[in-house]
Design a protein around this motif. Structure first.
Motif, PDB file in Angstrom:
ATOM      1  N   ILE A  89       0.813  -1.302  -0.051  1.00  0.00           N
ATOM      2  CA  ILE A  89       0.184  -0.054  -0.020  1.00  0.00           C
ATOM      3  C   ILE A  89       0.856   1.182  -0.018  1.00  0.00           C
ATOM      4  O   ILE A  89       1.733   1.428   0.829  1.00  0.00           O
ATOM      5  CB  ILE A  89      -0.962   0.092   1.080  1.00  0.00           C
ATOM      6  CG1 ILE A  89      -1.738  -1.092   1.255  1.00  0.00           C
ATOM      7  CG2 ILE A  89      -1.804   1.219   1.344  1.00  0.00           C
ATOM      8  CD1 ILE A  89      -2.529  -1.470   2.637  1.00  0.00           C
ATOM      9  N   GLU A 120      -2.659   7.458   3.183  1.00  0.00           N
ATOM     10  CA  GLU A 120      -2.679   6.128   2.556  1.00  0.00           C
ATOM     11  C   GLU A 120      -3.184   6.053   1.202  1.00  0.00           C
ATOM     12  O   GLU A 120      -4.268   6.722   0.951  1.00  0.00           O
ATOM     13  CB  GLU A 120      -3.615   5.188   3.411  1.00  0.00           C
ATOM     14  CG  GLU A 120      -3.566   3.645   3.040  1.00  0.00           C
ATOM     15  CD  GLU A 120      -4.362   2.859   4.066  1.00  0.00           C
ATOM     16  OE1 GLU A 120      -4.899   1.958   3.563  1.00  0.00           O
ATOM     17  OE2 GLU A 120      -4.342   3.063   5.251  1.00  0.00           O
ATOM     18  N   THR A 156       1.618  -2.419   4.201  1.00  0.00           N
ATOM     19  CA  THR A 156       0.619  -3.682   4.146  1.00  0.00           C
ATOM     20  C   THR A 156      -0.721  -3.663   4.927  1.00  0.00           C
ATOM     21  O   THR A 156      -0.460  -3.013   5.875  1.00  0.00           O
ATOM     22  CB  THR A 156       1.513  -4.785   4.367  1.00  0.00           C
ATOM     23  OG1 THR A 156       1.786  -5.027   5.734  1.00  0.00           O
ATOM     24  CG2 THR A 156       2.761  -5.046   3.518  1.00  0.00           C
ATOM     25  N   GLU A 157      -1.472  -4.518   4.581  1.00  0.00           N
ATOM     26  CA  GLU A 157      -2.705  -4.359   5.213  1.00  0.00           C
ATOM     27  C   GLU A 157      -2.636  -4.664   6.812  1.00  0.00           C
ATOM     28  O   GLU A 157      -3.142  -4.238   7.621  1.00  0.00           O
ATOM     29  CB  GLU A 157      -3.603  -5.508   4.505  1.00  0.00           C
ATOM     30  CG  GLU A 157      -5.083  -5.195   5.398  1.00  0.00           C
ATOM     31  CD  GLU A 157      -5.874  -3.715   5.284  1.00  0.00           C
ATOM     32  OE1 GLU A 157      -6.515  -3.216   6.230  1.00  0.00           O
ATOM     33  OE2 GLU A 157      -5.742  -3.189   4.072  1.00  0.00           O
ATOM     34  N   ASP A 158      -1.733  -5.507   7.048  1.00  0.00           N
ATOM     35  CA  ASP A 158      -1.397  -6.168   8.429  1.00  0.00           C
ATOM     36  C   ASP A 158      -0.281  -5.395   9.212  1.00  0.00           C
ATOM     37  O   ASP A 158      -0.130  -5.714  10.405  1.00  0.00           O
ATOM     38  CB  ASP A 158      -1.451  -7.674   8.781  1.00  0.00           C
ATOM     39  CG  ASP A 158      -0.426  -8.055   7.866  1.00  0.00           C
ATOM     40  OD1 ASP A 158       0.542  -7.345   7.342  1.00  0.00           O
ATOM     41  OD2 ASP A 158      -0.075  -9.370   7.821  1.00  0.00           O
ATOM     42  N   LYS A 184      -1.772  -4.440  13.637  1.00  0.00           N
ATOM     43  CA  LYS A 184      -2.557  -3.715  12.691  1.00  0.00           C
ATOM     44  C   LYS A 184      -1.848  -2.380  12.310  1.00  0.00           C
ATOM     45  O   LYS A 184      -1.140  -1.963  13.198  1.00  0.00           O
ATOM     46  CB  LYS A 184      -3.880  -3.451  13.129  1.00  0.00           C
ATOM     47  CG  LYS A 184      -4.604  -4.917  13.388  1.00  0.00           C
ATOM     48  CD  LYS A 184      -5.045  -5.407  12.122  1.00  0.00           C
ATOM     49  CE  LYS A 184      -5.795  -7.073  12.179  1.00  0.00           C
ATOM     50  NZ  LYS A 184      -5.827  -7.729  11.331  1.00  0.00           N
TER      51      LYS A 184
END
Length: 393
Positions: A232, A275, A317-319, A383
């Protein structure tokens, strides 16, 4: 490489010349591997050149998760690494180990930091809560309205652009080759195995390919018909100010901004976080936001002079965890991306892990399943903190 006689054959081809790719090149070259780094622009020209250079293994992670031990391990590598890089490259990386302060200006933040200090001490790290008078003794220019601060003596900083350059020069001194302004166009696949990389100029063949192209890694993987953990893009803005005397002597990480002292009485202020944004413009809103936050923490920022501002695109990244491991769909393809704002800190350990993988060790042996494409349960504990406000963990 079995059966390969091409003059451009290599043990390891690294796509991406940021701090992660250059660290991997250095550690692989130390092992005696023949390494080629390929970048579509200049080495360190993206996020690595824009970073503040904080080594916030504790400051960035006040709670647990799989990233915390990896970050501490990487931070511990810096003293010996800096000595080695500077000897090989002749470049001073600006390593400073004066610790980090995280001040509290409200009761909620104070309680959060106190809890963080307890966690850090329980993990065997140094973490001290300082009352206001103690903080002001250390940093007299901080605002008198603070309620105290968490002091993390082991966190430090470097000059991010110089560290990246030092990795490159050290890797080259050990025999690595670097190809700038040569974008990777295509993976060469042969019955499910990566054999090389095609660029507009040449075709490079190698035993292992490492994808380390930051915020664009997943786009590139998808363009090759391969699955990915999404990278991302997260835009950040930073400022550099100059003053007659140093404003601070150690990094101050507060709500809404961080301030990092640099050479020549300069102070780096960062960083906004947007983001999904890849626009590289420095915005009035971002500059105003950072300056207002910095002035509330160190009022004498108002008397400093403007030097410059810039932007960078971090790879998230998402996590919230980086990707370090083998790609399950393509034998011989490794990945190292998604380090968000900890790329400088994590560069030594990531480079070493990639070199270990290239030498034949497995993710299981290295204990890095949380960062692989499989993402085990431990990888779900952290997260991301990606917001349109200035970053604060």
């Amino acid at each position: 490489m079995s059966g390969e006689t091409n003059e451009r054959a290599a043990d390891l081809i690294i796509v991406g010349g940021g701090v992660i790719g250059c660290s991997a090149a250095f550690y692989a070259a130390k092992r005696g591997l023949k390494v080629i780094v390929i970048d579509g622009g200049s080495v360190g020209g993206e996020a690595s050149g824009a970073a503040a250079g904080m080594l916030g293994a504790q400051g960035e992670m006040l709670h647990g998760g799989p990233l915390f031990p990896l970050a501490r391990r990487s931070r511990a590598m810096f003293p010996a690494l800096v000595e080695e890089l500077e000897a090989l490259s002749g470049i001073s990386v600006g390593y400073v180990n004066e610790g980090m302060l995280k001040p509290a200006f409200d009761g909620e933040t104070r309680e959060t930091l106190l809890a963080g200090a307890a966690f850090q001490r329980n993990e065997g790290e140094r973490a001290e809560w300082l009352e206001p008078e103690e903080v002001l003794t250390m940093e007299p220019r901080l605002s008198r309205s603070l309620l105290g601060a968490l002091y993390l003596p082991s966190d430090g900083q470097v000059s991010a652009p110089e560290l990246t350059r030092a990795y490159v020069y050290a890797a080259k001194a050990l025999g690595a080759a670097v190809r700038e302004y040569e974008p990777a166009l295509e993976l060469l696949m042969d019955y499910g195995r990566c054999r090389g990389i095609r660029t507009p100029r040449k075709t490079y063949y190698g035993n292992e390919i490492v994808l380390a192209c930051g915020a664009w890694a997943s786009v590139w993987l998808n363009s090759q018909g391969l699955d990915s953990i999404e990278s991302i893009p997260i835009k950040g803005e930073c400022l550099m100010l100059q003053s007659a005397e140093p404003l601070i002597t150690r990094t101050v990480f507060s709500r809404g901004c961080y301030l990092v002292p640099k050479r020549g009485n300069r102070t780096l202020i960062g960083a906004t976080s947007y983001e999904g944004c890849t626009d590289r413009s420095l915005t009035v809103n971002g500059v105003q936001q950072l300056l207002n936050a910095a002035c509330s923490v160190v009022p004498s920022v108002q008397q400093a002079s403007w030097e410059r501002g810039w932007t960078g695109i971090r790879p998230g990244t998402e996590d919230g965890l980086p990707v370090i491991g083998r790609h399950p769909q393509a034998e011989g393809l490794l990945a190292a991306y998604g380090h968000y704002r900890n790329g400088i800190l994590l560069s030594p350990v990531t480079g070493e892990l990639i070199a270990e993988l290239a030498a034949g060790r497995s993710e299981e042996e290295l204990g890095i399943g949380a960062f692989g494409f499989g993402r085990n349960a431990a990888g779900e504990q952290v997260k991301p903190k990606h917001s349109k406000e200035a970053a604060y963990p």
